[in-house]
Enzyme design. Sequence first.
Site, mmCIF file in Angstrom:
data_model
loop_
_atom_site.group_PDB
_atom_site.id
_atom_site.type_symbol
_atom_site.label_atom_id
_atom_site.label_comp_id
_atom_site.label_asym_id
_atom_site.label_seq_id
_atom_site.Cartn_x
_atom_site.Cartn_y
_atom_site.Cartn_z
ATOM 1 N N HIS A 165 19.345 41.699 -24.695
ATOM 2 C CA HIS A 165 18.126 40.943 -24.420
ATOM 3 C C HIS A 165 17.189 41.795 -23.574
ATOM 4 C CE1 HIS A 165 20.330 40.337 -20.666
ATOM 5 N NE2 HIS A 165 19.137 40.190 -20.108
ATOM 6 N N HIS B 15 13.255 46.515 -20.676
ATOM 7 C CA HIS B 15 14.437 47.299 -21.059
ATOM 8 C C HIS B 15 15.542 46.398 -21.594
ATOM 9 C CE1 HIS B 15 15.604 45.892 -17.086
ATOM 10 N NE2 HIS B 15 16.852 46.115 -17.456
#
EC number: 3.1.4.58
Length: 174
Positions: A38, A121
């Site tokens: 995620h 990220h």
Amino acid sequence: MRYFFAIEPNAQAKLNIDHWRNQYLPAFDHPVPVGNFHITTAFLGEVEQDKLEVICEHIDKQHLPAPFSLTLDQQGYWSKPKVYWLGCQNVPKGLLDLVKLTEKAGKIAKINLPKRPYIAHLTLARKCAFEPASALLAPEFTTPITELGLYESISGKSGVKYLKRFSWTLPNKR
């Protein structure tokens, strides 16, 4: 209970990222499971039920951005937390809009959010003893983003699991 807002790559992108990680990077002692891939928009931490309701009500009333594409095309390593990650050279405006919106929801619920610059990220591995060499084949994974999720982080004997507790579909705007 610990919560965070995040977006997820679609299933095919997750599988492609995992395949790339296994083919072009060294084996990690602590790889992040594919199901946990995620990109966090806001980490909320410990949240009581009443604050969770405030947060969800706030998001329900917002104008969410339209669906967008996200390209993960950058590799990185943070030495202090010992984390290896994929990021975006160009962060889409839709993602930045979601970051602002989710951080505001946390503030409205009087949650003290971490004060650091946002870096989009996806964590590939944790507890890396040293920075791995960059992959021989550069990453380039593009995925549609069509939903914002609110996740609960649950620690157990087999590691951490992220359970999506609430979600909001990004509206197709005309």
